[in-house]
Scaffold this motif. Sequence first.
Motif, PDB file in Angstrom:
ATOM      1  N   THR A   1      67.790  46.966  55.284  1.00 33.53           N
ATOM      2  CA  THR A   1      66.990  45.838  55.774  1.00 33.53           C
ATOM      3  C   THR A   1      66.146  45.248  54.657  1.00 33.53           C
ATOM      4  O   THR A   1      66.021  44.023  54.519  1.00 33.53           O
ATOM      5  N   SER A   2      65.566  46.145  53.811  1.00 24.79           N
ATOM      6  CA  SER A   2      64.698  45.657  52.734  1.00 24.79           C
ATOM      7  C   SER A   2      65.472  44.845  51.703  1.00 24.79           C
ATOM      8  O   SER A   2      64.929  43.915  51.101  1.00 24.79           O
ATOM      9  N   LEU A   3      66.749  45.182  51.502  1.00 23.44           N
ATOM     10  CA  LEU A   3      67.552  44.455  50.520  1.00 23.44           C
ATOM     11  C   LEU A   3      67.858  43.034  50.980  1.00 23.44           C
ATOM     12  O   LEU A   3      68.142  42.155  50.156  1.00 23.44           O
ATOM     13  N   ASN A   4      67.844  42.810  52.290  1.00 27.13           N
ATOM     14  CA  ASN A   4      68.216  41.508  52.838  1.00 27.13           C
ATOM     15  C   ASN A   4      67.035  40.748  53.426  1.00 27.13           C
ATOM     16  O   ASN A   4      67.226  39.752  54.127  1.00 27.13           O
ATOM     17  N   THR A   5      65.816  41.249  53.161  1.00 23.30           N
ATOM     18  CA  THR A   5      64.620  40.617  53.706  1.00 23.30           C
ATOM     19  C   THR A   5      63.705  40.196  52.571  1.00 23.30           C
ATOM     20  O   THR A   5      63.477  40.961  51.633  1.00 23.30           O
ATOM     21  N   ALA A   6      63.192  39.001  52.634  1.00 20.59           N
ATOM     22  CA  ALA A   6      62.291  38.505  51.593  1.00 20.59           C
ATOM     23  C   ALA A   6      60.977  39.276  51.619  1.00 20.59           C
ATOM     24  O   ALA A   6      60.524  39.738  52.677  1.00 20.59           O
ATOM     25  N   PRO A   7      60.327  39.439  50.453  1.00 17.73           N
ATOM     26  CA  PRO A   7      59.030  40.135  50.424  1.00 17.73           C
ATOM     27  C   PRO A   7      57.976  39.403  51.245  1.00 17.73           C
ATOM     28  O   PRO A   7      57.998  38.177  51.377  1.00 17.73           O
ATOM     29  N   VAL A   8      57.063  40.193  51.800  1.00 18.37           N
ATOM     30  CA  VAL A   8      55.934  39.630  52.544  1.00 18.37           C
ATOM     31  C   VAL A   8      54.643  40.159  51.925  1.00 18.37           C
ATOM     32  O   VAL A   8      54.649  41.099  51.134  1.00 18.37           O
ATOM     33  N   ALA A   9      53.541  39.547  52.284  1.00 17.22           N
ATOM     34  CA  ALA A   9      52.245  39.957  51.749  1.00 17.22           C
ATOM     35  C   ALA A   9      51.898  41.368  52.218  1.00 17.22           C
ATOM     36  O   ALA A   9      52.084  41.714  53.390  1.00 17.22           O
ATOM     37  N   LEU A  10      51.371  42.166  51.303  1.00 18.77           N
ATOM     38  CA  LEU A  10      51.001  43.545  51.644  1.00 18.77           C
ATOM     39  C   LEU A  10      49.958  43.572  52.752  1.00 18.77           C
ATOM     40  O   LEU A  10      49.995  44.445  53.635  1.00 18.77           O
ATOM     41  N   THR A  11      49.039  42.600  52.733  1.00 23.23           N
ATOM     42  CA  THR A  11      47.982  42.593  53.744  1.00 23.23           C
ATOM     43  C   THR A  11      48.493  42.324  55.157  1.00 23.23           C
ATOM     44  O   THR A  11      47.800  42.592  56.133  1.00 23.23           O
ATOM     45  N   SER A  12      49.723  41.793  55.286  1.00 24.91           N
ATOM     46  CA  SER A  12      50.292  41.599  56.623  1.00 24.91           C
ATOM     47  C   SER A  12      50.812  42.910  57.204  1.00 24.91           C
ATOM     48  O   SER A  12      51.014  43.013  58.417  1.00 24.91           O
ATOM     49  N   VAL A  13      51.032  43.892  56.346  1.00 25.38           N
ATOM     50  CA  VAL A  13      51.525  45.200  56.786  1.00 25.38           C
ATOM     51  C   VAL A  13      50.423  46.251  56.736  1.00 25.38           C
ATOM     52  O   VAL A  13      50.299  47.084  57.630  1.00 25.38           O
ATOM     53  N   LEU A  14      49.583  46.163  55.689  1.00 24.62           N
ATOM     54  CA  LEU A  14      48.461  47.090  55.527  1.00 24.62           C
ATOM     55  C   LEU A  14      47.175  46.259  55.396  1.00 24.62           C
ATOM     56  O   LEU A  14      46.648  46.080  54.296  1.00 24.62           O
ATOM     57  N   PRO A  15      46.663  45.746  56.493  1.00 28.73           N
ATOM     58  CA  PRO A  15      45.502  44.845  56.404  1.00 28.73           C
ATOM     59  C   PRO A  15      44.197  45.551  56.055  1.00 28.73           C
ATOM     60  O   PRO A  15      43.286  44.930  55.482  1.00 28.73           O
ATOM     61  N   ARG A  16      44.070  46.835  56.422  1.00 28.53           N
ATOM     62  CA  ARG A  16      42.807  47.544  56.205  1.00 28.53           C
ATOM     63  C   ARG A  16      43.053  48.828  55.407  1.00 28.53           C
ATOM     64  O   ARG A  16      44.184  49.269  55.246  1.00 28.53           O
ATOM     65  N   GLN A  17      41.954  49.437  54.968  1.00 24.32           N
ATOM     66  CA  GLN A  17      42.067  50.648  54.158  1.00 24.32           C
ATOM     67  C   GLN A  17      42.678  51.807  54.948  1.00 24.32           C
ATOM     68  O   GLN A  17      43.372  52.650  54.394  1.00 24.32           O
ATOM     69  N   ASP A  18      42.443  51.852  56.242  1.00 25.31           N
ATOM     70  CA  ASP A  18      42.962  52.949  57.057  1.00 25.31           C
ATOM     71  C   ASP A  18      44.289  52.592  57.722  1.00 25.31           C
ATOM     72  O   ASP A  18      44.748  53.298  58.634  1.00 25.31           O
TER      73      ASP A  18
END
Length: 281
Positions: free
Chosen positions: A50-67
């Motif tokens: 899936t990662s090979l065929n999916t464009a990168p997204v912003a890290l904050t959309s997946v890990l928005p907070r420190q926890d």
Amino acid sequence: MRRLGFLLRPQWLALFLLVIAFAYLCFTVLAPWQLGKNTRTSRENNQIATSLNTAPVALTSVLPRQDSSAPDSQWRRLTATGHYLPKAEVLVRLRTNDGDPSYEVLTPFAVDGGPTVLVNRGYIKAGEGVPPFAAPPPGTVTITGRLRDAEPLMSGKEPFKQNGIQQVYSINLTQISQVTGVPLTAEYLQLVDGQPGGLGVIAIPHLDAGPFLSYGIQWIAFGIVAPIGLGYFVVAEVRQRRLEKAQSDSRADTSGGPDPDEPPAPLTAEEKIADRYGRRR
């Protein structure tokens, strides 16, 4: 029931216990172990594909907070803008890349408007001691990497500092956060090729399901066959005992009783096995 009394002999009881224990292990330990590995491998393969065929997204959309944590987004490509924290850099030991012993360089990265994430900048080949390697670039940079799960601690291997360089034996984010004093997210980022601060690129695994499914099915088959095999030997033993009794009764009827002066010749071990479980034709 008297005909089955032989099953209470120690050797038969031991055989029953052995077969029951083996079948139990097949169904509760061995088969689930292999099938579980197959499930994990298939899940990882799907995530990589899936990662090979999916464009990168912003890290904050997946890990928005420190926890934040994102175990279902493993291997996904993420981009982040921020700056490296080289004073909290750590080396992980006992790695192999391109078939050679190596270190992997881990540097925290403070994301603008987001959390601090550990970045695996890549590997350096091991030599006598730690070889020199490039420092991360100063200032604000934008990086792209793949999200990775933290690793379990390596038993009996404690972190240590040598020549001013902090070293660990696994990418365990809780431990690294403790030794560096820098709070980190639950997953880390592994740089792809051509990134600021990147070193030797760590290859992604091959998409290979492996033999785990077939091994799991084999253990299930063994768990089924073992009791069937035991039942076969029990039936064969009962039939042989009936045959021996019928032959003994027949000799007694024709001769008026057994001749105490002419006892039957004892069978050899090979003859007994052949009578019970079949002679070669």
